[in-house]
Write a protein that holds these residues in place. Structure first.
Motif, short mmCIF file in Angstrom:
data_model
loop_
_atom_site.label_atom_id
_atom_site.label_comp_id
_atom_site.label_asym_id
_atom_site.label_seq_id
_atom_site.Cartn_x
_atom_site.Cartn_y
_atom_site.Cartn_z
N ARG A 88 0.78 -1.23 0.18
CA ARG A 88 0.10 0.13 -0.17
C ARG A 88 0.52 1.31 0.03
O ARG A 88 0.21 2.15 -1.16
CB ARG A 88 -0.95 0.06 1.18
CG ARG A 88 -1.49 0.97 1.23
CD ARG A 88 -2.52 0.81 2.60
NE ARG A 88 -1.49 1.71 3.43
CZ ARG A 88 -1.46 3.14 3.67
NH1 ARG A 88 -1.62 4.09 2.79
NH2 ARG A 88 0.01 2.97 4.95
N ILE A 89 1.96 1.37 1.05
CA ILE A 89 3.06 2.26 0.78
C ILE A 89 3.82 2.71 -0.27
O ILE A 89 4.12 3.63 -0.73
CB ILE A 89 4.28 2.50 1.54
CG1 ILE A 89 2.98 2.50 2.85
CG2 ILE A 89 4.73 2.92 2.12
CD1 ILE A 89 4.23 2.33 4.65
N GLY A 90 3.57 1.21 -1.32
CA GLY A 90 4.67 1.56 -2.40
C GLY A 90 3.60 1.79 -3.94
O GLY A 90 3.82 1.83 -4.82
N GLY A 91 2.10 2.41 -3.14
CA GLY A 91 0.80 2.42 -4.03
C GLY A 91 0.86 0.99 -5.20
O GLY A 91 0.60 1.32 -6.23
N GLY A 92 0.96 0.37 -4.64
CA GLY A 92 0.63 -1.21 -4.96
C GLY A 92 -0.26 -1.97 -5.22
O GLY A 92 -0.64 -1.94 -3.78
N ARG A 93 -0.28 -3.98 -4.76
CA ARG A 93 -0.99 -4.61 -3.90
C ARG A 93 -0.15 -5.65 -3.17
O ARG A 93 0.58 -5.80 -3.56
CB ARG A 93 -2.01 -4.74 -5.11
CG ARG A 93 -3.09 -4.07 -5.15
CD ARG A 93 -4.08 -4.10 -6.48
NE ARG A 93 -4.37 -5.47 -5.94
CZ ARG A 93 -5.42 -5.90 -7.24
NH1 ARG A 93 -4.85 -5.56 -8.62
NH2 ARG A 93 -5.85 -7.33 -6.80
N PHE A 94 -1.02 -6.36 -2.40
CA PHE A 94 -0.29 -7.60 -2.30
C PHE A 94 -0.79 -9.35 -3.04
O PHE A 94 -1.82 -8.80 -2.47
CB PHE A 94 -0.10 -7.67 -0.46
CG PHE A 94 0.24 -8.90 -0.38
CD1 PHE A 94 1.39 -9.48 0.34
CD2 PHE A 94 -1.14 -9.80 0.36
CE1 PHE A 94 1.90 -10.90 0.68
CE2 PHE A 94 -0.50 -11.07 1.02
CZ PHE A 94 0.90 -11.50 0.85
N PHE A 95 0.17 -9.63 -3.01
CA PHE A 95 -1.26 -10.77 -3.58
C PHE A 95 -0.20 -12.32 -3.42
O PHE A 95 0.55 -12.40 -2.94
CB PHE A 95 -0.20 -11.36 -5.63
CG PHE A 95 -1.10 -9.95 -6.34
CD1 PHE A 95 -1.74 -10.02 -6.45
CD2 PHE A 95 -0.01 -9.14 -6.20
CE1 PHE A 95 -2.76 -8.94 -7.70
CE2 PHE A 95 -0.32 -7.78 -7.11
CZ PHE A 95 -2.14 -8.09 -7.84
N ASP A 96 -0.74 -13.67 -2.40
CA ASP A 96 -1.52 -13.80 -1.84
C ASP A 96 -1.68 -15.25 -2.25
O ASP A 96 -2.82 -15.23 -2.59
CB ASP A 96 -2.22 -14.05 -0.29
CG ASP A 96 -1.57 -15.04 0.56
OD1 ASP A 96 -1.01 -15.23 0.60
OD2 ASP A 96 -2.58 -15.96 1.65
N ALA A 97 -0.13 -15.68 -2.66
CA ALA A 97 -0.70 -17.10 -3.63
C ALA A 97 -0.41 -18.24 -2.07
O ALA A 97 0.88 -18.51 -1.77
CB ALA A 97 0.46 -17.78 -4.42
N ALA A 98 -1.18 -19.27 -1.78
CA ALA A 98 -1.34 -20.12 -1.15
C ALA A 98 -0.46 -20.90 -1.51
O ALA A 98 0.59 -21.87 -0.51
CB ALA A 98 -2.49 -20.54 -0.63
N GLY A 99 0.17 -21.57 -2.44
CA GLY A 99 0.69 -22.62 -3.07
C GLY A 99 1.25 -22.09 -4.68
O GLY A 99 0.60 -21.65 -4.86
N ALA A 100 1.74 -23.62 -5.09
CA ALA A 100 1.91 -23.42 -6.06
C ALA A 100 1.33 -23.57 -7.30
O ALA A 100 1.31 -22.58 -9.05
CB ALA A 100 3.04 -24.91 -6.83
N ASP A 101 -0.21 -23.72 -7.17
CA ASP A 101 -1.68 -23.33 -8.29
C ASP A 101 -1.71 -22.07 -8.10
O ASP A 101 -1.94 -21.21 -9.57
CB ASP A 101 -2.16 -24.63 -7.74
CG ASP A 101 -1.74 -25.96 -7.42
OD1 ASP A 101 -1.22 -26.40 -8.33
OD2 ASP A 101 -2.68 -27.13 -7.10
N GLU A 102 -1.18 -21.74 -7.12
CA GLU A 102 -1.98 -19.58 -7.76
C GLU A 102 -0.55 -19.13 -7.92
O GLU A 102 -0.49 -17.29 -8.27
CB GLU A 102 -2.26 -19.56 -5.78
CG GLU A 102 -3.33 -20.58 -5.55
CD GLU A 102 -4.52 -20.27 -4.12
OE1 GLU A 102 -2.84 -19.12 -3.39
OE2 GLU A 102 -5.16 -20.71 -3.68
N LEU A 103 0.81 -19.49 -7.29
CA LEU A 103 1.54 -18.71 -7.71
C LEU A 103 2.19 -18.06 -9.02
O LEU A 103 2.12 -16.81 -9.20
CB LEU A 103 2.68 -19.48 -7.89
CG LEU A 103 4.94 -18.70 -7.73
CD1 LEU A 103 4.52 -17.71 -6.57
CD2 LEU A 103 5.65 -19.17 -7.38
N GLY A 104 1.78 -18.49 -9.92
CA GLY A 104 2.23 -18.33 -11.36
C GLY A 104 0.65 -17.25 -11.67
O GLY A 104 0.60 -16.47 -12.58
#
Length: 111
Positions: free
Chosen positions: A26-42
């Motif tokens: 948020r401070i960097g003007g962006g977003r956090f993306f949570d990839a719980a596992g390898a299937d979500e990482l891409g």
């Protein structure tokens, strides 16, 4: 330099750490993306790399912004231009929005 900081967390189980990543993004003007596992990482990496865009009114003032494939940007009826800050930059110079109208722009159609 126009910079935004997106953070992709991979298999982060600590909720406090996730909150810290969200705050840094948020401070960097962006977003956090949570990839719980390898299937979500891409998908998380692809989302983090989407270019930002700005919606400008007829006077050139920025009235909204977002990222490609992100949340919709609501604007009142009127004429706008949309500028995607990609390399090379893309533009939609004549976007007309009617009352209650929903528009979806495609990168294939941009100038």
């Amino acid at each position: 330099i126009d910079v935004r900081v997106n953070i992709v967390g991979f298999a982060v189980d600590d909720e406090g750490l996730k909150e810290q990543f969200e705050e840094w993004a948020r401070i960097g003007g962006g977003r956090f993306f949570d990839a719980a596992g390898a299937d979500e990482l891409g998908d998380a990496i692809a989302a983090a790399l989407q270019p930002p865009f700005e919606v400008r009114d007829s006077a050139g003032a920025v009235i909204g912004s977002g990222v490609v494939d992100g949340d919709a940007v609501r604007v009142p009826p009127g004429a706008y231009s949309v500028e995607i800050r990609s390399d090379p930059p893309r533009a939609f110079p004549d976007v007309e929005v009617g009352n209650g109208e929903e528009l979806e722009l495609s990168l294939a159609d941009g100038g």
